[in-house]
Design a protein around this motif. Structure first.
Motif: not given
Length: 181
Positions: A148-149, A140, A145, A132-134, A138
């Motif tokens: 980032d992953y 992508p 996203n 869960n980056f943002n 969750t």
């Protein structure tokens, strides 16, 4: 200007281009070698083997370059176990079904399983498979996203590269009023 790089041009003229990472298959390596920070786009008509080609190419790259690892975003290859099995079959050069003639033995199957596990991370667009980056979603769905992953996987897992298959399965965050075409 040429005069600013003339020494480098001369070396290139005398020595040719240096190869990057290769597969060990001359007919492929004559046309493509991989380098860091290189983007390769495989495009073509639907159902003509682009995914199959890239899977085979990446497996051969990993076989020829011991520490190479890949991350693959493959939302069309669900369930993920099917894509992992295809990678194992590519690695072994055999099928997996014991009823088939050219099928892996249990020892070969286990070896292929270990080999693929060490070199591939598949990313599924499902909550349990994506960090869960943002803090809101969750899945992508966007390039931001995914990138980032991929950066996290580069840092934490040492991946060499990644593939996105298929490009049209990503939300490209088009402004309203702009069509997909």
């Amino acid at each position: 200007r040429l005069r600013d790089v003339s020494a480098e041009v001369r070396i290139l003229a005398e020595d040719g281009l240096k190869k990057g990472f290769v597969t060990g298959i001359k007919t492929w390596d004559d046309h493509l070698s991989l380098r860091e920070k290189l983007m390769v786009v495989v495009t073509g008509i639907p159902k003509m083997g682009k995914s199959t080609f890239w899977r085979d190419y990446s497996v051969k790259q990993c076989r020829n370059n011991d520490d190479m690892k890949w991350a693959m975003y493959t939302p069309e290859s669900r369930p993920m176990r099917r894509e992992y099995l295809k990678l194992m079959e590519n690695y072994a050069g055999m099928g997996s079904n014991p009823k088939w003639k050219n099928s892996m033995s249990m020892e070969q199957y286990k070896a292929a399983e270990r080999w693929v596990d060490e070199r591939y991370i598949l990313i599924a667009p499902e909550n349990k498979n994506f960090y869960n980056f943002n803090k809101k979603d969750t899945k992508p769905k966007t390039l931001d996203n995914l990138f980032d992953y991929f950066k996290t996987l580069k840092r934490n897992e040492g991946i060499f590269g990644f593939s996105i298959d298929a490009w049209n399965k990503i939300d490209h965050q088009r402004p309203s009023g702009i069509s997909e075409t």
